[in-house]
Design a protein around this motif. Sequence first.
Motif, PDB file in Angstrom:
ATOM      1  N   SER A 273      29.090 -28.476  -6.507  1.00 53.04           N
ATOM      2  CA  SER A 273      29.528 -29.878  -6.042  1.00 53.04           C
ATOM      3  C   SER A 273      31.004 -30.321  -5.747  1.00 53.04           C
ATOM      4  CB  SER A 273      28.673 -31.044  -6.736  1.00 53.04           C
ATOM      5  OG  SER A 273      29.284 -30.774  -8.110  1.00 53.04           O
ATOM      6  N   ASP A 276      32.016 -28.685  -2.889  1.00 50.63           N
ATOM      7  CA  ASP A 276      31.663 -29.707  -1.522  1.00 50.63           C
ATOM      8  C   ASP A 276      32.726 -30.619  -1.179  1.00 50.63           C
ATOM      9  OD1 ASP A 276      29.139 -28.314  -1.454  1.00 50.63           O
ATOM     10  OD2 ASP A 276      28.120 -29.719  -2.605  1.00 50.63           O
ATOM     11  N   HIS A 351      30.957 -20.254  -0.678  1.00 48.28           N
ATOM     12  CA  HIS A 351      31.407 -21.585  -0.122  1.00 48.28           C
ATOM     13  C   HIS A 351      32.302 -21.903   0.648  1.00 48.28           C
ATOM     14  CE1 HIS A 351      31.682 -26.074  -0.431  1.00 48.28           C
ATOM     15  NE2 HIS A 351      30.558 -25.950  -1.302  1.00 48.28           N
TER      16      HIS A 351
END
Length: 463
Positions: A273, A276, A351
């Motif tokens: 997260s 992100d 990612h």
Amino acid sequence: MHVAVFAFPFGCHALALINLVQKLARAAQETQFSFLNTEKSNNSIFSASITSLPDNIKTYNVADGVPQSHVFSGDPIERVELFIKETPKNFKMALETAVAVTGQEISCLIADAFLSFSGSIAESLSIPWIPVWIPVPHSLSTHIYTDMIRQHYANSLGYGCSNSCGDGHDVELEEKTLEIPGLSELHIADLPVEVLPRDAQETPFSCLLGQIGNMVQKADTLVLNFYQELYPEPLLIDLKSKFSNLLNVGFISLSMPPPSLPPSTEDTTGCLSWLDSQKSKTVAYISFGTVVNIPRSEMEELAEALEESRTPFLWSLRENVRDCLPNGFLERTTMHGKVVPWAPQTQVLAHSSTGVFMTHCGANSVYESIANGVPMICRPFFADNKLNARLVADVWRIGERIDGGVFTKTGVARSLDLILQHEQGRRIRSRVQAIKELVLKASAPGGHATQAFKTLVEKMTLV
Ligand code: UDP
């Protein structure tokens, strides 16, 4: 069929091997697998990374050779040496247990190739022996040619002499490339001490590795954690001349293509997260694997570079070394950095915010970076790290070695800037993407790695 598997319980060898065994167990569901490893290593791979195994794999503990109430000196090699002294007795005992528990004789022995004594065990049972080489194949070749390397270079470098030349290692000679078949891209300096002992001291570990070259050549089939497409041609030709079945089954710890994460994936570390919330390809992910502790002085330099350059960073750093960070570093960098004791590395590298991986160049880390197309900044420390860094920086040209070989504030800032901001960095990124594509193609149905895996299943289940 009953396949016994001998694991080498240090670094990430056992984890890589159990990943291969899981793939084999799914492909050969009628075959029983007995996975033999120390209790400590079994506990660590089955608690952190693997939660359930196919029904046709059973695990067994082998003795680790650590005497009761032994006090460790702090040197990680001590555990390895105690374990080596306990072999092969410990594996033979666990093998008997596996036969008794399953009621089935062993039909094939797969072993980490570091455990070269397993070849004699297979021979005595008259069953096929299939060693698996986990590091890069270049390092296998350095073991096959250890005698030649020592004869060639030990004297000219002054290794093996007493005081008069003990400290006089010739830096220029160290930078010469190796005149060994298939290894001409490597420098003498890249060789680990086990191949070319700088202080002329043999250790139980260097003796074990010294036997690999001779023993492994008795194997008809050799499995490599690598892709045929990534070899320099002379190395592939040389190894093929030594093994009738050289099976490059691809990166055994990884699923290719890397699985995309379902939205429900638990993010217990908070890394995903946090990523992100960062911009695409801007974050430096930093990790030096499971063994290395970087010196305090270098940790300070690295931290200062991250703080001053304001590069977004995610740092996997064990709790017990955090007090080496500069005072107040964690508080001052909360806006652009995150430090965790353990990161889900493959997911972090997959990612889209991750722009560069600062690594010690352990083989798994390098493979995971390639599989996700992430460029590297290399600070090698031990074992095969230097050799891997040479491949990354100078052969595949998918990363940069840190200036001067150690972290300095200016060196770190320069490397980060080069990879994340400059044209040269863009070229490095496109090369690593191209290698990722090669690897994906080799892992697809009909690709070389897929074919090699099928051959392995056939060899393993041959009656
Ligand atoms: N690793 C991880 N999270 C971390 C640090 C390491 O998942 O925070 C994993 C990494 O993905 C790799 C392994 O640990 O698979 C390290 O293996 P490598 O061969 O790179 O280094 P070693 O630990 O054997 O020196």
